[in-house]
Design an enzyme around this catalytic site. Structure first.
Site, PDB file in Angstrom:
ATOM      1  CB  ALA A   1     118.871 -16.355  57.945  1.00 24.57           C
TER       2      ALA A   1
ATOM      3  CE1 TYR B   1     102.469 -12.480  55.847  1.00 21.85           C
ATOM      4  CE2 TYR B   1     100.568 -13.462  56.938  1.00 21.85           C
ATOM      5  CZ  TYR B   1     101.925 -13.465  56.661  1.00 21.85           C
ATOM      6  OH  TYR B   1     102.732 -14.449  57.179  1.00 21.85           O
TER       7      TYR B   1
ATOM      8  CB  SER C   1     101.304 -17.857  56.135  1.00 19.82           C
ATOM      9  OG  SER C   1     100.442 -17.466  57.184  1.00 19.82           O
TER      10      SER C   1
END
Length: 291
Positions: free
Chosen positions: A22, A163, A137
């Protein structure tokens, strides 16, 4: 839900959120919105300097804690400092890095994006009161679950494929966690979100020409800024959504939160079981869902 906005988030006073990564991008935007709605937010980050800047901007509702998902000893240390948490948001991630390894020898993207979050979730699950939100994703569409070579020790390394593998692993883990939650008769929820195409600091580290294409896409507003990219995860973390649901932008790359689709392999039970088993073996963390 395409017209949904953060001002529709219910009052969050009395709730505590742990948000990994964050210190910038989606995680920072998520923390700021939740705090503005009354929540207490823990910014669990590797870069404490950047996290402190975000916490100062948010105010007293935010606290900063060190968490390096690429080091299992750090994951265990952080988990030991948490007494109770309502919502865990597995937000942190790295994308398309050259071949690097974590402190425990894992391929950096799989180690950070999946294995670190797998261990963290397992350690915090007994302290969790409501839900886990895991960020995946669109890159999962190009991923594979190679449990015989999860850490790219046999294959020729491809940073983009790695990824995709890690983001597919995020989805497989989150959906298997949802199944086990239901089987245990638990009131917890495991929910998944993806940001579409969001312009964040995640971009630009592949050290390939693709970096320039992604930055050009951001400049041309093909996608959306981080505050808009955070909407699906904010919705997944605060709305009354079903266990196992998956949320993304309504127009795929951009837009308000809407139900999203994932590849059918995510529902393959044999794939789920194998990934769960190898993840427990590699991390040394047994993930048990409390009834």
């Amino acid at each position: 839900m395409s017209g949904w906005s953060p001002d529709r988030i219910p009052d969050q006073h009395g709730r505590r959120f742990v948000i990994t990564g964050a210190n910038s991008g989606l995680g920072a935007e998520t923390a700021a919105v939740l705090a503005a709605r009354g929540a207490r937010v823990t910014l669990a980050c590797r870069n404490l300097e950047k996290a402190a800047v975000v916490a100062d901007r948010i105010g007293s509702a935010a606290t900063v804690a060190h968490l390096d998902l690429a080091d299992l000893s750090s994951v265990r240390e952080f988990a030991g400092t948490v007494d109770a948490v309502d919502v865990l948001i597995n937000n942190a991630g790295v994308m398309a890095l050259p071949l690097r390894r974590t402190a425990d020898g894992f391929e950096m993207q799989m180690g950070t994006n999946h294995l670190g979050h797998f261990a963290l979730t397992g350690l915090l699950l007994p302290k969790l009161t409501e839900r886990v939100v895991t960020l995946s994703s669109l890159a999962h569409l190009g991923g594979s679950v190679r449990v015989d070579d999860l850490n790219w020790e046999r294959r020729r390394y491809n940073r983009w494929a790695a990824y995709g593998d890690s983001k597919l692993a995020n989805l497989v883990f989150a959906q298997e966690l949802a199944r086990r939650i239901t089987a245990a008769g638990s009131s917890l929820r495991s929910v998944v979100a993806h940001p579409g195409y969001a312009a964040t600091e995640l971009m630009g580290h592949s050290e390939t020409p693709v970096d320039y294409l992604m930055k050009a896409g951001a400049l041309l507003r093909v996608g959306q800024p981080a505050d808009q990219g955070a909407l699906p995860s904010l919705y997944a973390a605060t709305a009354d959504v079903p266990n196992g649901s998956y949320w993304g932008p309504s127009l795929v790359l951009r837009g308000g939160p809407s139900p999203a689709r994932y590849r059918s392999i995510v529902d393959d039970q044999s794939v789920r079981d194998k990934l769960w088993a190898v993840s427990e073996k590699l991390t040394g963390v047994t993930v048990d869902v409390p009834a």
